[in-house]
Design a protein around this motif. Structure first.
Motif, PDB file in Angstrom:
ATOM      1  N   GLY A 106       1.797 -14.399  -2.546  1.00  0.00           N
ATOM      2  CA  GLY A 106       1.412 -13.231  -1.773  1.00  0.00           C
ATOM      3  C   GLY A 106       2.425 -12.714  -0.785  1.00  0.00           C
ATOM      4  O   GLY A 106       3.396 -13.381  -0.435  1.00  0.00           O
ATOM      5  N   THR A 107       2.193 -11.490  -0.355  1.00  0.00           N
ATOM      6  CA  THR A 107       2.976 -10.791   0.671  1.00  0.00           C
ATOM      7  C   THR A 107       2.002 -10.241   1.693  1.00  0.00           C
ATOM      8  O   THR A 107       0.987  -9.647   1.336  1.00  0.00           O
ATOM      9  CB  THR A 107       3.776  -9.629   0.061  1.00  0.00           C
ATOM     10  N   ARG A 108       2.350 -10.463   2.971  1.00  0.00           N
ATOM     11  CA  ARG A 108       1.493  -9.915   4.034  1.00  0.00           C
ATOM     12  C   ARG A 108       1.944  -8.507   4.360  1.00  0.00           C
ATOM     13  O   ARG A 108       3.126  -8.273   4.642  1.00  0.00           O
ATOM     14  CB  ARG A 108       1.555 -10.788   5.279  1.00  0.00           C
ATOM     15  N   LEU A 109       1.038  -7.559   4.319  1.00  0.00           N
ATOM     16  CA  LEU A 109       1.320  -6.172   4.682  1.00  0.00           C
ATOM     17  C   LEU A 109       0.772  -5.901   6.082  1.00  0.00           C
ATOM     18  O   LEU A 109      -0.422  -6.101   6.337  1.00  0.00           O
ATOM     19  CB  LEU A 109       0.679  -5.209   3.673  1.00  0.00           C
ATOM     20  N   LYS A 110       1.668  -5.474   6.956  1.00  0.00           N
ATOM     21  CA  LYS A 110       1.255  -5.093   8.311  1.00  0.00           C
ATOM     22  C   LYS A 110       1.460  -3.597   8.481  1.00  0.00           C
ATOM     23  O   LYS A 110       2.564  -3.090   8.234  1.00  0.00           O
ATOM     24  CB  LYS A 110       2.078  -5.847   9.360  1.00  0.00           C
ATOM     25  N   VAL A 111       0.432  -2.911   8.880  1.00  0.00           N
ATOM     26  CA  VAL A 111       0.505  -1.468   9.068  1.00  0.00           C
ATOM     27  C   VAL A 111       0.643  -1.184  10.554  1.00  0.00           C
ATOM     28  O   VAL A 111      -0.214  -1.583  11.353  1.00  0.00           O
ATOM     29  CB  VAL A 111      -0.728  -0.766   8.492  1.00  0.00           C
ATOM     30  N   LEU A 112       1.718  -0.526  10.908  1.00  0.00           N
ATOM     31  CA  LEU A 112       2.028  -0.232  12.299  1.00  0.00           C
ATOM     32  C   LEU A 112       1.496   1.145  12.672  1.00  0.00           C
ATOM     33  O   LEU A 112       1.742   2.122  11.959  1.00  0.00           O
ATOM     34  CB  LEU A 112       3.536  -0.294  12.517  1.00  0.00           C
ATOM     35  N   ALA A 113       0.784   1.216  13.787  1.00  0.00           N
ATOM     36  CA  ALA A 113       0.196   2.489  14.214  1.00  0.00           C
ATOM     37  C   ALA A 113       1.236   3.431  14.809  1.00  0.00           C
ATOM     38  O   ALA A 113       2.261   2.969  15.322  1.00  0.00           O
ATOM     39  CB  ALA A 113      -0.906   2.224  15.217  1.00  0.00           C
TER      40      ALA A 113
END
Lengths: 113, 111
Positions: A106-113
């Motif tokens: 897996g890959t962790r996806l972080k969405v930045l505001a």
């Protein structure tokens, strides 16, 4: 939960941008592939699948690309939203028509505001 | 519309204790599976079942037993827990070889 994802590669993306998550598979005989999304503290959730006789498949805001030559799979998420933050992993079906899957880390996806 | 339900959600055991993890699905799926998920590794199949009354070994079956007495339930047992069995356990079900539906996991710690 969180402890499972401590050592995962992370992709950070600005909200609204497109995300591309990659997966390399090992068995050239694998003929069916699935992308899963796993949110913190939750079980994996099916996103999209593709068979080896296809190069591309589109869903709602997601596209999966399959390159059999280099055994590579990618998941594209359009207009990434905060709710897309999760761990994404691929699964390959190594024995055609059976339940036997090999799951990526897996890959962790972080969405930045 | 519960899907796949796992109980308990969390558990701490001492080495040598036994316990049973419960999985129930309401989708009338024939196939059910137990996986474990460990840091840095993909899901690994422990045992699976292709129908009521049938079970089979997966990739990492040692130290675990399973039973499928009813179609909707799949039980995973640890007879004598070991620290190496500390993990997050996921149950899944599917209609044939279609993509699997997963529960939200049981986080098990063995001290």
């Amino acid at each position: 939960g969180e402890s499972v994802g401590l050592h995962l590669p992370t992709l950070s993306v600005q909200e609204g941008d497109n995300s591309i998550i990659n997966c390399a598979y090992s068995n050239s005989a694998s003929d069916y592939f699935i992308w899963y999304k796993q949110e913190s503290g939750k079980g994996p959730q099916f996103i999209i699948d593709i068979r080896s006789n296809m190069d591309k498949r589109q869903g709602q805001r997601v596209t999966v690309l399959l390159n059999k030559t280099v055994k590579h799979l990618s998941l594209q998420i359009a207009a990434t939203q905060p709710g897309d933050s999760a761990v994404y992993f691929c699964a390959e079906n190594r024995l055609s028509g059976t339940y036997k899957y090999i799951f990526g880390t897996g890959t962790r996806l972080k969405v930045l505001a | 519309n519960a899907g796949v339900t796992q109980t308990p959600k969390f558990r701490v055991l001492k080495t040598g204790q036994s316990m049973t993890l419960l999985c129930a699905q309401d989708m009338n799926h024939e196939y059910m599976y137990w996986y474990r998920q460990d840091p840095g590794m993909g899901l690994r199949l422990i045992h699976y079942s292709v129908g009521e009354g049938t079970t089979a070994k997966g990739e990492v079956p040692d130290g675990y037993n399973v039973s499928r007495l009813k179609k909707q339930n799949f039980l995973l047992g640890l007879e004598s827990a070991a620290p190496s069995q500390t993990s997050v356990y996921f149950c899944a079900s599917s209609y044939g070889v279609q993509p699997q539906h997963f529960g939200d996991g049981t986080r098990l710690s063995i001290l």
